[in-house]
Scaffold this motif. Structure first.
Motif, PDB file in Angstrom:
ATOM      1  N   TYR A 159      37.226  25.164 -40.932  1.00  0.00           N
ATOM      2  CA  TYR A 159      36.264  24.065 -40.755  1.00  0.00           C
ATOM      3  C   TYR A 159      35.811  23.949 -39.302  1.00  0.00           C
ATOM      4  O   TYR A 159      34.614  23.802 -39.021  1.00  0.00           O
ATOM      5  CB  TYR A 159      36.894  22.753 -41.231  1.00  0.00           C
ATOM      6  N   PHE A 160      36.777  24.014 -38.375  1.00  0.00           N
ATOM      7  CA  PHE A 160      36.431  23.822 -36.972  1.00  0.00           C
ATOM      8  C   PHE A 160      35.986  25.115 -36.291  1.00  0.00           C
ATOM      9  O   PHE A 160      35.415  25.085 -35.202  1.00  0.00           O
ATOM     10  CB  PHE A 160      37.624  23.221 -36.204  1.00  0.00           C
ATOM     11  N   GLY A 161      36.310  26.246 -36.943  1.00  0.00           N
ATOM     12  CA  GLY A 161      35.938  27.537 -36.343  1.00  0.00           C
ATOM     13  C   GLY A 161      36.938  28.006 -35.307  1.00  0.00           C
ATOM     14  O   GLY A 161      36.698  29.008 -34.624  1.00  0.00           O
ATOM     15  N   HIS A 162      38.065  27.316 -35.179  1.00  0.00           N
ATOM     16  CA  HIS A 162      39.128  27.718 -34.246  1.00  0.00           C
ATOM     17  C   HIS A 162      40.409  27.024 -34.699  1.00  0.00           C
ATOM     18  O   HIS A 162      40.370  26.116 -35.543  1.00  0.00           O
ATOM     19  CB  HIS A 162      38.777  27.302 -32.806  1.00  0.00           C
ATOM     20  N   ASP A 163      41.523  27.478 -34.130  1.00  0.00           N
ATOM     21  CA  ASP A 163      42.767  26.798 -34.484  1.00  0.00           C
ATOM     22  C   ASP A 163      42.634  25.338 -34.066  1.00  0.00           C
ATOM     23  O   ASP A 163      42.330  25.051 -32.891  1.00  0.00           O
ATOM     24  CB  ASP A 163      43.956  27.438 -33.775  1.00  0.00           C
ATOM     25  N   PRO A 164      42.838  24.437 -34.988  1.00  0.00           N
ATOM     26  CA  PRO A 164      42.587  23.032 -34.667  1.00  0.00           C
ATOM     27  C   PRO A 164      43.568  22.501 -33.631  1.00  0.00           C
ATOM     28  O   PRO A 164      44.752  22.836 -33.634  1.00  0.00           O
ATOM     29  CB  PRO A 164      42.767  22.316 -36.007  1.00  0.00           C
ATOM     30  N   LYS A 165      43.028  21.679 -32.738  1.00  0.00           N
ATOM     31  CA  LYS A 165      43.874  20.992 -31.785  1.00  0.00           C
ATOM     32  C   LYS A 165      44.663  19.919 -32.527  1.00  0.00           C
ATOM     33  O   LYS A 165      44.296  19.525 -33.656  1.00  0.00           O
ATOM     34  CB  LYS A 165      43.022  20.382 -30.682  1.00  0.00           C
ATOM     35  N   PRO A 166      45.751  19.383 -31.939  1.00  0.00           N
ATOM     36  CA  PRO A 166      46.571  18.407 -32.667  1.00  0.00           C
ATOM     37  C   PRO A 166      45.768  17.227 -33.227  1.00  0.00           C
ATOM     38  O   PRO A 166      45.957  16.830 -34.384  1.00  0.00           O
ATOM     39  CB  PRO A 166      47.582  17.959 -31.614  1.00  0.00           C
ATOM     40  N   LEU A 179      41.790  15.852 -39.698  1.00  0.00           N
ATOM     41  CA  LEU A 179      41.483  16.523 -40.949  1.00  0.00           C
ATOM     42  C   LEU A 179      42.438  16.074 -42.050  1.00  0.00           C
ATOM     43  O   LEU A 179      42.032  15.812 -43.200  1.00  0.00           O
ATOM     44  CB  LEU A 179      41.563  18.032 -40.754  1.00  0.00           C
ATOM     45  N   LEU A 180      43.715  15.985 -41.697  1.00  0.00           N
ATOM     46  CA  LEU A 180      44.712  15.557 -42.684  1.00  0.00           C
ATOM     47  C   LEU A 180      44.435  14.137 -43.167  1.00  0.00           C
ATOM     48  O   LEU A 180      44.535  13.839 -44.364  1.00  0.00           O
ATOM     49  CB  LEU A 180      46.114  15.655 -42.077  1.00  0.00           C
ATOM     50  N   LEU A 181      44.078  13.272 -42.251  1.00  0.00           N
ATOM     51  CA  LEU A 181      43.748  11.896 -42.655  1.00  0.00           C
ATOM     52  C   LEU A 181      42.560  11.863 -43.624  1.00  0.00           C
ATOM     53  O   LEU A 181      42.558  11.126 -44.604  1.00  0.00           O
ATOM     54  CB  LEU A 181      43.421  11.050 -41.417  1.00  0.00           C
ATOM     55  N   PHE A 201      46.518  22.088 -44.783  1.00  0.00           N
ATOM     56  CA  PHE A 201      45.491  21.451 -43.950  1.00  0.00           C
ATOM     57  C   PHE A 201      45.198  22.246 -42.681  1.00  0.00           C
ATOM     58  O   PHE A 201      44.062  22.278 -42.191  1.00  0.00           O
ATOM     59  CB  PHE A 201      45.902  20.016 -43.607  1.00  0.00           C
ATOM     60  N   ALA A 202      46.218  22.916 -42.144  1.00  0.00           N
ATOM     61  CA  ALA A 202      46.001  23.697 -40.921  1.00  0.00           C
ATOM     62  C   ALA A 202      45.096  24.880 -41.208  1.00  0.00           C
ATOM     63  O   ALA A 202      44.221  25.231 -40.400  1.00  0.00           O
ATOM     64  CB  ALA A 202      47.333  24.154 -40.352  1.00  0.00           C
ATOM     65  N   GLU A 203      45.287  25.553 -42.362  1.00  0.00           N
ATOM     66  CA  GLU A 203      44.442  26.677 -42.754  1.00  0.00           C
ATOM     67  C   GLU A 203      42.984  26.246 -42.869  1.00  0.00           C
ATOM     68  O   GLU A 203      42.070  26.905 -42.358  1.00  0.00           O
ATOM     69  CB  GLU A 203      44.911  27.250 -44.098  1.00  0.00           C
ATOM     70  N   LEU A 204      42.770  25.131 -43.557  1.00  0.00           N
ATOM     71  CA  LEU A 204      41.399  24.627 -43.722  1.00  0.00           C
ATOM     72  C   LEU A 204      40.812  24.238 -42.372  1.00  0.00           C
ATOM     73  O   LEU A 204      39.615  24.410 -42.118  1.00  0.00           O
ATOM     74  CB  LEU A 204      41.381  23.441 -44.678  1.00  0.00           C
ATOM     75  N   GLY A 205      41.678  23.723 -41.485  1.00  0.00           N
ATOM     76  CA  GLY A 205      41.203  23.315 -40.167  1.00  0.00           C
ATOM     77  C   GLY A 205      40.604  24.468 -39.394  1.00  0.00           C
ATOM     78  O   GLY A 205      39.577  24.330 -38.708  1.00  0.00           O
ATOM     79  N   THR A 206      41.233  25.654 -39.476  1.00  0.00           N
ATOM     80  CA  THR A 206      40.736  26.824 -38.764  1.00  0.00           C
ATOM     81  C   THR A 206      39.342  27.183 -39.247  1.00  0.00           C
ATOM     82  O   THR A 206      38.439  27.498 -38.456  1.00  0.00           O
ATOM     83  CB  THR A 206      41.695  28.002 -38.965  1.00  0.00           C
TER      84      THR A 206
END
Length: 662
Positions: free
Chosen positions: A87-94, A100-102, A80-85
């Motif tokens: 999707y959001f265009g940056h390292d996702p905040k907590p 995203l995980l939810l 999920f963290a990889e996809l977050g980067t």
């Protein structure tokens, strides 16, 4: 430090109090403390606080477009963290990573879970199929809701009409029609049956009772397949002019009688029974029909015949025709009415007349018979049969008493139902009237005599017995069916085999085959009989008949109760007379309606009372009444107390009361 973790399939967040190896002691917002293993931790964060993280994560999750997220994810497995980067265009905040995980977790048709925090996008075809299924369910839910609203408004949806019986009695509980019906009933606080009545799915309570029975026992309908009328063998002509005695509604005329003067004080009485057994053979198409149904089903105003109408017409003992019959002749000495001899023949019998109770009951009375008064057909023959019937009854009663039973009561009241255009007439008639007694006694004589004939030839048959040894009174007096001869103590006979209604009961057809084998083959009958000794199939017939006959009797009782309640409505009955049968059980005087009156004062059997009828219901066949007063201490006409397992131990019951009333 704070943790975002998974516990029992749910996502939670809390503050770390301590760490020991691979485990954390975490305090939740509620103050509850829990142990979290390192493998269950998805995020470590310092801010925001755990409660705020969950609020923010939910807002993020609600804002994520699933279709776009699916396209971004590609077809490879991801964390999920990889996809977050991406999707959001940056390292996702907590809170973004948690949101995203939810979203991933709550979209199982878009993303398949592959491990803790790891997912894989669903293949395109699978996703399309799943989305189509969801859309279909949404549409079904809308239709279901519309159905429910229509039902609540008192309208039956068109799609319900062809499946009313299925919905009521064998529903598909996953179908939207059933779910809509169930929802509407819950909101209206009613039952499916009553709602169907209210919306026109069922025309009447009568139809409801019929549909329930037909769905259970005639799911394919009551019609018959096309049949060919079987040929019967060439038969000798009987030198008699026979006549039958039946109710006006009887169409399956099974039995007729003849009287022949022999001189020297002797007569020969013929008991002639319709002989479909000469044309129907075990295992043929018509036998399959009869065996499936086992009996004609009777109800007020209607019946479902065991055999097709065209076959009944071919074998019924209709006046003006010469009919194949199984005849039992008894030669009698009229000086003392002793039986000189008996003989059984298969023959063609001329039927001169079909006499009807409705025409003769008022004329053929004990008083007229004693005085020789009145004019009616076959007067002299009926007078002779009446004398013999009384002798037969006396002999049975003596035999009955030898079994240790009390004399039979002859004060039972019978009721005939006549229904036309849903208007019911219920007519009282006392059992034991001369014509009833003649038919009953001669049928008992034939059934007993033929039962002995089968037994003497070593041919199995289907016998009705009562009074087997052992057990209590109820067990001892229960009527049972056996394949060998045994006493029927209630009737006062050594054996009793139903054989006189082969157009209406399968047991009688089976016994007719066996009797014909005895007549044709004599001592070799056991080798040639339709059912040979120890034939397991005969036991199967007994079992199936018992089940079907009991179910049909229950249905007939329910329909008679329905028509009794309908009669109350017709007559606008409010205050009625009743008689006490036992304890809190009463029967109305004018109709055979049984009412239970819990809490009524104790009254002796036979006490007459007056009741106030409060309400009754044709759907559940329930009636409420209130005792007004006791009107007398004794009633002259009350049912016999010897009611054993639903059967009155009287000749009329066992002889087949359908000869009196269908």
């Amino acid at each position: 430090m704070n943790l975002f973790f998974e516990e029992s399939g749910d996502f939670k967040a809390g503050a770390v109090l301590s760490q020991q190896g691979e485990a954390y002691q975490v305090e939740m917002q509620s103050g509850k403390r829990t142990k979290v293993k390192a493998r269950d931790v998805l995020l470590q964060f310092s801010s925001p606080d755990p409660a705020q993280l969950l609020v923010d994560a939910k807002a993020i999750a609600d804002d994520i477009d699933l279709d776009f997220l699916w396209e971004v994810a590609g077809q490879e497995e991801f964390g999920f963290a990889e996809l977050g980067t991406e999707y959001f265009g940056h390292d996702p905040k907590p809170h973004e990573a948690a949101g995203l995980l939810l979203r991933l977790h709550n979209a199982p048709i878009y993303f398949y879970k592959k491990g803790k925090g790891r997912y894989k996008a669903a293949p395109e075809d699978s996703l399309k199929a799943a989305l189509a299924g969801i859309e279909k369910k949404k549409q079904q839910a809308l239709v279901q809701a519309q159905y429910a609203e229509e039902l609540k408004a008192g309208r039956l949806p068109d799609s319900f009409r062809p499946i009313v019986m299925q919905l009521l009695f064998k529903p598909d509980k996953n179908g939207i029609e059933y779910k809509a019906l169930e929802a509407a009933c819950a909101e209206l606080q009613t039952t499916p049956q009553r709602l169907m009545l209210a919306t026109g799915g069922i025309a009447s309570a009568k139809q409801l009772h019929m549909m329930r029975f037909l769905q259970e026992y005639f799911p394919k309908g009551t019609g018959f397949p096309g049949i060919a009328i079987p040929q019967t063998p060439q038969l000798p002509m009987a030198q008699v002019q026979a006549f039958s005695i039946d109710d006006v509604t009887t169409t399956e005329i099974d039995d007729a009688f003849s009287v022949t003067e022999l001189g020297d004080g002797k007569i020969r009485v013929g008991i002639h029974i319709a002989a479909p057994g000469l044309g129907i053979h075990r295992g043929d198409a018509i036998d399959a029909i009869a065996r499936q149904r086992m009996s004609t089903v009777y109800m007020p105003g209607d019946k479902i015949t065991m055999l097709p109408d065209e076959l009944v017409d071919a074998f019924t003992l209709a006046e003006g025709r010469t009919c194949p019959a199984l005849s039992l002749y008894a030669t009698l000495n009229t000086s003392d009415w002793t039986i000189v001899s008996t003989e059984t023949r298969a023959e063609a019998v001329p039927i001169a007349a079909n006499l009807r109770h409705n025409d003769l009951d008022a004329l053929v009375t004990e008083e007229n018979l004693a005085a020789g008064a009145g004019e009616y057909p076959y007067k002299s023959d009926i007078a002779l049969l009446w004398q013999w019937a009384q002798v037969l009854e006396q002999g049975r009663m003596a035999k009955r008493e030898s079994f240790g039973l009390k004399p039979e009561q002859n004060n039972r009241v019978d009721f005939n139902f006549y229904v036309e255009d849903d208007i019911v007439s219920i007519v009282r008639r006392k059992r034991g009237a001369p014509l009833d007694k003649i038919v009953a006694e001669l049928m008992i004589f034939a059934n007993s005599t033929w039962g002995k004939l089968m037994h003497d030839h070593g041919v199995p048959g289907i016998y009705r017995t009562q009074g087997a040894s052992g057990g209590g009174w109820a067990a001892k007096m229960q009527v049972r069916m056996l394949t060998h001869a045994a006493p029927h103590q209630g009737l006062g006979v050594d054996q009793y085999a139903w054989s006189t209604s082969p157009l209406r009961r399968y047991t009688d057809l089976v016994n007719q085959w066996q009797i014909l084998s005895c007549v044709e083959h004599g001592v070799t009958a056991p080798l040639a009989a339709t059912f040979k000794p120890k034939d397991a199939d005969l036991f199967a017939v007994v079992s199936a008949f018992d089940a079907a006959y009991g179910a049909y009797a229950d249905f007939q009782n329910n329909m008679e109760r329905f028509w009794c309640l309908r009669w109350l409505s017709q007559e606008n009955a409010k205050h009625v007379d009743a008689v006490v049968l036992k304890d809190e059980v009463l029967r109305l005087v004018d109709i055979p309606l049984i009412i239970r009156l819990p809490g009524m004062p104790q009254a002796a059997r036979g006490t007459q009372v007056k009741l106030d009828l409060i309400r009754w219901d044709e759907v559940d066949l329930h009636i409420e009444a209130r005792l007004i007063e006791l009107t007398s201490a004794a009633a002259p006409e009350v049912e016999s107390t010897e009611t054993i397992d639903g059967e009155i131990a009287t000749s009329e019951t066992e002889a087949g009361a359908e000869s009196v009333s269908e």
